[in-house]
Design a protein around this motif. Sequence first.
Motif, mmCIF file in Angstrom:
data_model
loop_
_atom_site.group_PDB
_atom_site.id
_atom_site.type_symbol
_atom_site.label_atom_id
_atom_site.label_comp_id
_atom_site.label_asym_id
_atom_site.label_seq_id
_atom_site.Cartn_x
_atom_site.Cartn_y
_atom_site.Cartn_z
ATOM 1 N N LEU A 46 78.033 33.417 24.028
ATOM 2 C CA LEU A 46 76.990 34.020 24.848
ATOM 3 C C LEU A 46 76.721 33.240 26.129
ATOM 4 C CD1 LEU A 46 74.438 34.841 21.999
ATOM 5 C CD2 LEU A 46 76.235 36.316 22.936
ATOM 6 N N SER A 47 77.006 31.929 26.100
ATOM 7 C CA SER A 47 76.796 31.100 27.282
ATOM 8 C C SER A 47 77.655 29.852 27.170
ATOM 9 C CB SER A 47 75.325 30.694 27.416
ATOM 10 O OG SER A 47 75.149 29.784 28.488
ATOM 11 N N THR A 48 78.138 29.385 28.322
ATOM 12 C CA THR A 48 78.809 28.088 28.386
ATOM 13 C C THR A 48 78.072 27.207 29.393
ATOM 14 O OG1 THR A 48 80.401 29.029 29.953
ATOM 15 C CG2 THR A 48 81.092 28.907 27.632
ATOM 16 N N GLY A 49 76.767 27.178 29.234
ATOM 17 C CA GLY A 49 75.940 26.260 30.001
ATOM 18 C C GLY A 49 74.890 26.892 30.878
ATOM 19 N N GLY A 50 75.091 28.134 31.287
ATOM 20 C CA GLY A 50 74.099 28.791 32.131
ATOM 21 C C GLY A 50 72.949 29.339 31.304
ATOM 22 N N ASP A 51 71.790 29.463 31.943
ATOM 23 C CA ASP A 51 70.663 30.102 31.277
ATOM 24 C C ASP A 51 71.055 31.521 30.895
ATOM 25 O OD1 ASP A 51 69.337 27.790 31.936
ATOM 26 O OD2 ASP A 51 67.755 28.760 33.069
ATOM 27 N N VAL A 52 70.577 31.974 29.756
ATOM 28 C CA VAL A 52 70.848 33.335 29.325
ATOM 29 C C VAL A 52 69.557 33.920 28.775
ATOM 30 C CG1 VAL A 52 71.736 32.592 27.077
ATOM 31 C CG2 VAL A 52 72.379 34.814 27.968
ATOM 32 N N THR A 53 69.248 35.160 29.193
ATOM 33 C CA THR A 53 68.041 35.847 28.749
ATOM 34 C C THR A 53 68.444 37.060 27.939
ATOM 35 O OG1 THR A 53 66.797 35.089 30.671
ATOM 36 C CG2 THR A 53 65.916 37.014 29.508
ATOM 37 N N PHE A 54 67.768 37.239 26.811
ATOM 38 C CA PHE A 54 68.048 38.330 25.897
ATOM 39 C C PHE A 54 66.899 39.324 25.935
ATOM 40 C CE2 PHE A 54 70.126 34.519 24.536
ATOM 41 C CZ PHE A 54 71.427 34.953 24.352
ATOM 42 N N GLY A 55 67.206 40.590 26.043
ATOM 43 C CA GLY A 55 66.215 41.664 26.041
ATOM 44 C C GLY A 55 65.970 42.142 24.623
ATOM 45 N N GLY A 56 65.570 41.247 23.768
ATOM 46 C CA GLY A 56 65.344 41.516 22.355
ATOM 47 C C GLY A 56 65.519 40.221 21.590
ATOM 48 N N PRO A 57 65.532 40.276 20.278
ATOM 49 C CA PRO A 57 65.662 39.049 19.488
ATOM 50 C C PRO A 57 67.062 38.438 19.589
ATOM 51 C CG PRO A 57 65.652 40.960 18.047
ATOM 52 C CD PRO A 57 65.375 41.462 19.434
ATOM 53 N N LEU A 58 67.140 37.143 19.391
ATOM 54 C CA LEU A 58 68.396 36.403 19.267
ATOM 55 C C LEU A 58 68.418 35.865 17.849
ATOM 56 C CD1 LEU A 58 70.976 35.094 20.426
ATOM 57 C CD2 LEU A 58 69.531 33.156 21.120
ATOM 58 N N LEU A 59 69.252 36.443 17.006
ATOM 59 C CA LEU A 59 69.251 36.115 15.580
ATOM 60 C C LEU A 59 70.475 35.302 15.205
ATOM 61 C CD1 LEU A 59 68.242 39.660 14.273
ATOM 62 C CD2 LEU A 59 66.737 37.734 14.832
ATOM 63 N N GLY A 60 70.253 34.175 14.529
ATOM 64 C CA GLY A 60 71.339 33.385 13.968
ATOM 65 C C GLY A 60 72.333 32.850 14.980
ATOM 66 N N ALA A 61 71.855 32.295 16.074
ATOM 67 C CA ALA A 61 72.746 31.725 17.091
ATOM 68 C C ALA A 61 72.903 30.221 16.857
ATOM 69 C CB ALA A 61 72.197 31.987 18.487
ATOM 70 N N ILE A 62 74.013 29.677 17.342
ATOM 71 C CA ILE A 62 74.258 28.237 17.261
ATOM 72 C C ILE A 62 74.605 27.715 18.649
ATOM 73 C CG2 ILE A 62 74.966 28.252 14.844
ATOM 74 C CD1 ILE A 62 77.911 28.141 15.831
ATOM 75 N N ALA A 63 74.270 26.442 18.878
ATOM 76 C CA ALA A 63 74.582 25.800 20.152
ATOM 77 C C ALA A 63 75.059 24.378 19.877
ATOM 78 C CB ALA A 63 73.353 25.777 21.063
ATOM 79 N N TYR A 64 75.967 23.918 20.714
ATOM 80 C CA TYR A 64 76.475 22.551 20.611
ATOM 81 C C TYR A 64 77.106 22.189 21.948
ATOM 82 C CZ TYR A 64 80.808 25.131 19.768
ATOM 83 O OH TYR A 64 81.859 26.014 19.874
ATOM 84 N N LEU A 65 77.379 20.904 22.121
ATOM 85 C CA LEU A 65 78.076 20.451 23.322
ATOM 86 C C LEU A 65 79.554 20.333 22.976
ATOM 87 C CD1 LEU A 65 77.746 19.539 26.286
ATOM 88 C CD2 LEU A 65 77.740 17.196 25.416
ATOM 89 N N GLN A 66 80.363 21.234 23.550
ATOM 90 C CA GLN A 66 81.806 21.200 23.311
ATOM 91 C C GLN A 66 82.380 20.033 24.103
ATOM 92 O OE1 GLN A 66 84.723 21.105 21.842
ATOM 93 N NE2 GLN A 66 84.498 23.268 21.293
#
Length: 159
Positions: A46-66
């Motif tokens: 969904l993103s590789t570093g840029g801000d991202v806005t969701f027009g609804g819920p964001l369910l079960g997402a993961i984030a890490y520094l690759q």
Amino acid sequence: MFSLRSAFLIGLAAIAVGVNAETHTVHFANNCGFGTPTLIQGGNVLSTGGDVTFGGPLLGAIAYLQTGGCGFNGEGCTLIETTLRNPTSPGSGSSTDISLIPPHSFSVTSGFGYFGGCEPAGADCTFADCPTAFHVPTDTQVQVACQVNNVNLAITFCL
């Protein structure tokens, strides 16, 4: 009969619904000088570093520094897990945590904090045995909840 007044009232109702629509933004701060912040949900990047806005819920997402050593789902790295959603009943809102449950492991100092509500709720993990992260599945006390509509999340690497 459909009148100009009816059209006006329908337009106002549409605007009111739009104003109250659920939104959540995820913001990354990478202070490491290397790596790529990565946000994934259900196998989709969904993103590789840029801000991202969701027009609804964001369910079960993961984030890490690759850093080059992480698997696609963050294996081998510090993982941030999140669900951002407006609460529909007590306790049903947003929840975020840090996971070091194998196959995840400490890679870089990482942290998160809510903004736009629930400040200063969040957590930081600055060493492999940090008490603010999941180490085994029963460490549920480390989950950080937020019961505010339209809350946002800031994720920071190399605190």
